[in-house]
Design an enzyme around this catalytic site. Sequence first.
Site, PDB file in Angstrom:
ATOM      1  N   TYR A   1       0.823  -1.214   0.000  1.00 48.16           N
ATOM      2  CA  TYR A   1       0.000   0.000   0.000  1.00 48.16           C
ATOM      3  C   TYR A   1       0.857   1.266   0.000  1.00 48.16           C
ATOM      4  O   TYR A   1       0.376   2.336  -0.361  1.00 48.16           O
ATOM      5  CB  TYR A   1      -0.926   0.049   1.223  1.00 48.16           C
ATOM      6  CG  TYR A   1      -2.000  -1.011   1.282  1.00 48.16           C
ATOM      7  CD1 TYR A   1      -2.209  -1.898   0.228  1.00 48.16           C
ATOM      8  CD2 TYR A   1      -2.811  -1.125   2.401  1.00 48.16           C
ATOM      9  CE1 TYR A   1      -3.184  -2.871   0.299  1.00 48.16           C
ATOM     10  CE2 TYR A   1      -3.807  -2.096   2.480  1.00 48.16           C
ATOM     11  CZ  TYR A   1      -3.982  -2.967   1.432  1.00 48.16           C
ATOM     12  OH  TYR A   1      -4.961  -3.935   1.509  1.00 48.16           O
TER      13      TYR A   1
ATOM     14  N   HIS B   1       0.027 -11.600   1.898  1.00 47.33           N
ATOM     15  CA  HIS B   1      -0.938 -10.784   1.153  1.00 47.33           C
ATOM     16  C   HIS B   1      -1.557 -11.532  -0.024  1.00 47.33           C
ATOM     17  O   HIS B   1      -2.774 -11.495  -0.229  1.00 47.33           O
ATOM     18  CB  HIS B   1      -0.249  -9.516   0.660  1.00 47.33           C
ATOM     19  CG  HIS B   1      -1.211  -8.410   0.341  1.00 47.33           C
ATOM     20  ND1 HIS B   1      -0.833  -7.087   0.308  1.00 47.33           N
ATOM     21  CD2 HIS B   1      -2.530  -8.418   0.040  1.00 47.33           C
ATOM     22  CE1 HIS B   1      -1.886  -6.338   0.020  1.00 47.33           C
ATOM     23  NE2 HIS B   1      -2.918  -7.126  -0.166  1.00 47.33           N
TER      24      HIS B   1
END
Length: 266
Positions: free
Chosen positions: A39, A97
């Site tokens: 991110y 992730h």
Amino acid sequence: MTMPQLGLGTFRLQGQQAIDSVANGLELGYRHIDTAQIYGNEEEVGTALAASNVARDEVFVTTKIWTANLAGELVAPSLKESLRKLRLEQVDLALVHWPSPGAEVPVRETMEALLGAREAGLSAAIGISNFPVALMREAIDAVGAANIATNQVELHPYLQNRSVAAFAREMGIHVTAYMPLAYGKVMDDPVIARIATRHGATAAQVTLAWLLAKGYAVIPSSTKRANLASNLQAPRLALDAGDIAAIDALERGERLVSPEFAPRWD
């Protein structure tokens, strides 16, 4: 610390926007913050956490290990770098992730390394994200279901991921729903709108309440303080069986997140 079922996602939030969203969320009462290495906002999340008057042991912080760091020797160092950015000694939850693209790194190698990082104190718990049933089985074979705190997957009225959710429930693994408002598509849904009107609620509150009623954690994001405050009221909304059935019927297999390196979905 137990994961609060309603959290604050930070996907796509950058710079001051990320700082403000997390700061507003903490001030309003959010106690679960979700970020990730990819991110690019772990430092901003850390800035907001450090500036907050909320005690560290009152906030559940999740980050996620990116695909470039899934090799056994890279997991712990990358997590240490995340901790540096977040200004934390330990995260509450560290997730894989995405499964390794093309299965380049075996699930076992990553999961064993992540378990080692947990045992070293870098994370209080570990888990997975975007794992279909077949790869969930591999993760369980590697470290045991009891060591997998959650599988964070795309889950909303239009993609209910029923096979993954059912298998997770069978294995005793919690499910966290990301993209719970389907990029805002639920706001224009007539079925959800009718339910919202009847309850004097918003479409977002109804959708989040539906997910919470199923036992999932949810991590919606917003840059607007008013929306953050509104979403926080979702746990107070009690939907009846008819409401839940009506939203269940909206399933249409509409997956919104499926990069080219995604695993084979169920």
